[in-house]
Write an enzyme that holds these catalytic residues in place. Structure first.
Site, short mmCIF file in Angstrom:
data_model
loop_
_atom_site.label_atom_id
_atom_site.label_comp_id
_atom_site.label_asym_id
_atom_site.label_seq_id
_atom_site.Cartn_x
_atom_site.Cartn_y
_atom_site.Cartn_z
N TYR A 199 -13.01 7.09 -13.82
CA TYR A 199 -13.10 5.84 -13.05
C TYR A 199 -13.72 4.74 -13.90
CZ TYR A 199 -14.05 2.78 -9.03
OH TYR A 199 -14.10 1.72 -8.14
N ASP A 243 0.88 -1.17 0.00
CA ASP A 243 0.00 0.00 0.00
C ASP A 243 0.92 1.22 0.00
OD1 ASP A 243 -3.24 0.18 1.00
OD2 ASP A 243 -2.11 2.05 0.93
N ILE A 300 -19.56 -1.27 -1.90
CA ILE A 300 -19.01 -2.03 -0.78
C ILE A 300 -18.64 -1.05 0.33
CG2 ILE A 300 -17.26 -3.72 -0.08
CD1 ILE A 300 -19.12 -4.73 -2.37
N LYS A 329 -11.88 1.31 -15.09
CA LYS A 329 -12.38 -0.02 -14.70
C LYS A 329 -12.80 -0.85 -15.91
CE LYS A 329 -11.73 0.42 -10.25
NZ LYS A 329 -10.71 -0.38 -9.57
N1 LIG Z 1 -15.88 0.03 -2.20
C1 LIG Z 1 -16.56 0.00 -3.34
O1 LIG Z 1 -17.77 0.32 -3.38
C2 LIG Z 1 -15.90 -0.47 -4.61
C3 LIG Z 1 -16.71 -0.79 -5.70
C4 LIG Z 1 -16.12 -1.21 -6.89
C5 LIG Z 1 -14.75 -1.32 -6.97
N2 LIG Z 1 -13.98 -1.00 -5.89
C6 LIG Z 1 -12.53 -1.12 -6.04
O2 LIG Z 1 -12.01 -1.93 -5.01
C7 LIG Z 1 -10.63 -1.63 -4.82
C8 LIG Z 1 -10.36 -1.46 -3.34
O3 LIG Z 1 -11.05 -0.31 -2.88
P1 LIG Z 1 -11.74 -0.24 -1.45
O4 LIG Z 1 -13.18 -0.15 -1.67
O5 LIG Z 1 -11.19 -1.28 -0.56
O6 LIG Z 1 -11.26 1.23 -1.02
P2 LIG Z 1 -10.24 1.71 0.11
O7 LIG Z 1 -10.10 3.18 -0.10
O8 LIG Z 1 -10.72 1.23 1.44
O9 LIG Z 1 -8.88 0.98 -0.24
C9 LIG Z 1 -8.06 1.36 -1.31
C10 LIG Z 1 -6.61 1.14 -0.90
O10 LIG Z 1 -5.79 1.40 -2.03
C11 LIG Z 1 -4.65 2.15 -1.56
N3 LIG Z 1 -4.07 2.91 -2.65
C12 LIG Z 1 -4.65 3.94 -3.34
N4 LIG Z 1 -3.77 4.42 -4.23
C13 LIG Z 1 -2.62 3.70 -4.11
C14 LIG Z 1 -1.36 3.73 -4.75
N5 LIG Z 1 -1.07 4.64 -5.72
N6 LIG Z 1 -0.43 2.84 -4.38
C15 LIG Z 1 -0.70 1.94 -3.42
N7 LIG Z 1 -1.86 1.86 -2.76
C16 LIG Z 1 -2.81 2.74 -3.11
C17 LIG Z 1 -5.22 3.03 -0.45
O11 LIG Z 1 -4.21 3.53 0.39
C18 LIG Z 1 -6.17 2.06 0.23
O12 LIG Z 1 -5.52 1.33 1.25
C19 LIG Z 1 -10.37 -0.37 -5.65
O13 LIG Z 1 -9.75 -0.73 -6.87
C20 LIG Z 1 -11.76 0.17 -5.92
O14 LIG Z 1 -11.83 0.95 -7.08
C21 LIG Z 1 -14.52 -0.59 -4.72
#
Ligand SMILES: NC(=O)c1ccc[n+]([C@@H]2O[C@H](COP(=O)([O-])OP(=O)(O)OC[C@H]3O[C@@H](n4cnc5c(N)ncnc54)[C@H](O)[C@@H]3O)[C@@H](O)[C@H]2O)c1
Length: 250
Positions: A155, A36, A188, A159
């Site tokens: 975004y 991270d 989520i 994706k």
């Molecule tokens: N939560 C949702 O509703 C949802 C829906 C669809 C897709 N997603 C995808 O799921 C994945 C995880 O997201 P999440 O929901 O757990 O969000 P989150 O914000 O809780 O976690 C994202 C993590 O990615 C890390 N991160 C961001 N940029 C970074 C970089 N340049 N280098 C290293 N680490 C980095 C952040 O520090 C964080 O720990 C993402 O790709 C997000 O787009 C989430």
């Protein structure tokens, strides 16, 4: 255990889906390298895993920097001797804006973190998997990349791109026993949606699917676990939707 002897890298492991996946994989016996760009939350995930009696290693990594992703893969192989599973999960959200108002910097940043990072993760991980006779890659896409979503074009483009490069890469490396799949979560319960929680439309948004609720990161982690494990041995190039029925509407 389902990931006994498997060496796994998870990016974005300091929060949300990445952290839940790290905890779930640890409980299934994986040898974990967590990455991270947020050092303190990444180390916190390691602490949580240690508290439950398992182990993991953290490597500070900005997934948009080629040399840092390469170093992440190299350190994993130095430490564990091989790489079996790569979970390209790190991502960021986008400020809502019509396309003509999207700042160019923000477009580039979102595409960099959400799409280019997946390219880099696969570029450096797959050669190590080939040396080891095969492997499994899981890339985090989104239902937004399937159905489109207004006001977050960067975004959704990123994706959709993740889904596309997942298919291309699955075709390129199937012969070498590398499986490449994506997951597409709906809404989520993680930090990335914190802005939406404050919006007037949240009551509608948070129930706009067949199950009438948002998902928990552990529910996505279970899908990633399946795709990572040998149970998914004939599954490649697919995008597994984990959305409570969001794509169906309600
Ligand atoms: N939560 C949702 O509703 C949802 C829906 C669809 C897709 N997603 C995808 O799921 C994945 C995880 O997201 P999440 O929901 O757990 O969000 P989150 O914000 O809780 O976690 C994202 C993590 O990615 C890390 N991160 C961001 N940029 C970074 C970089 N340049 N280098 C290293 N680490 C980095 C952040 O520090 C964080 O720990 C993402 O790709 C997000 O787009 C989430």
């Amino acid at each position: 255990m389902r990931l006994d002897n498997k060496t796994v890298i998870i990016t974005g492991a300091g929060s949300g889906i990445g952290r839940a996946t790290a905890l779930r994989f640890a409980s299934e016996g994986a040898q974990l390298m967590l990455a991270d760009w947020n050092e303190s939350t990444g180390e916190e995930t390691v602490r949580m895993i240690k508290e439950s009696g398992q182990s993991a290693v953290f490597q500070h990594t900005d997934v948009t920097k080629p040399e840092e992703v390469e170093q992440l893969v190299n350190r994993t192989v130095q430490l564990y001797g091989k790489l079996d599973v790569m979970v390209n999960n790190a991502g960021v959200s986008q400020t809502e804006n019509k396309i003509s108002n999207v700042p160019i910097d923000e477009w580039n940043k979102v595409v960099d973190v959400c799409l280019d990072s997946v390219f880099l993760g696969m570029k450096y991980a797959i050669p190590e998997m080939i040396k080891n006779g095969g492997g499994s890659v899981i890339n985090t896409a989104s239902v937004a990349g399937i159905k489109g979503q207004k006001l977050v074009a960067a975004y959704t483009a990123a994706k959709s791109g993740v889904i596309a490069i997942t298919k291309s890469t699955a075709l390129e490396y199937g012969k070498q026993n590398i499986r490449v799949n994506a997951i597409a979560p709906g809404i989520i319960d993680t930090a990335i949606i914190s802005g939406w929680r404050k919006a007037d439309k949240w009551p509608i948004l948070s129930t706009a699917n067949a199950l009438r609720r948002i998902g928990q990161p552990e529910e996505v982690a279970n899908a990633i676990l399946f795709l990572a494990s040998d149970e998914a041995s004939f599954i490649t190039g697919t995008t597994m939707v984990v959305d409570g029925g969001t794509l169906l509407g309600k």
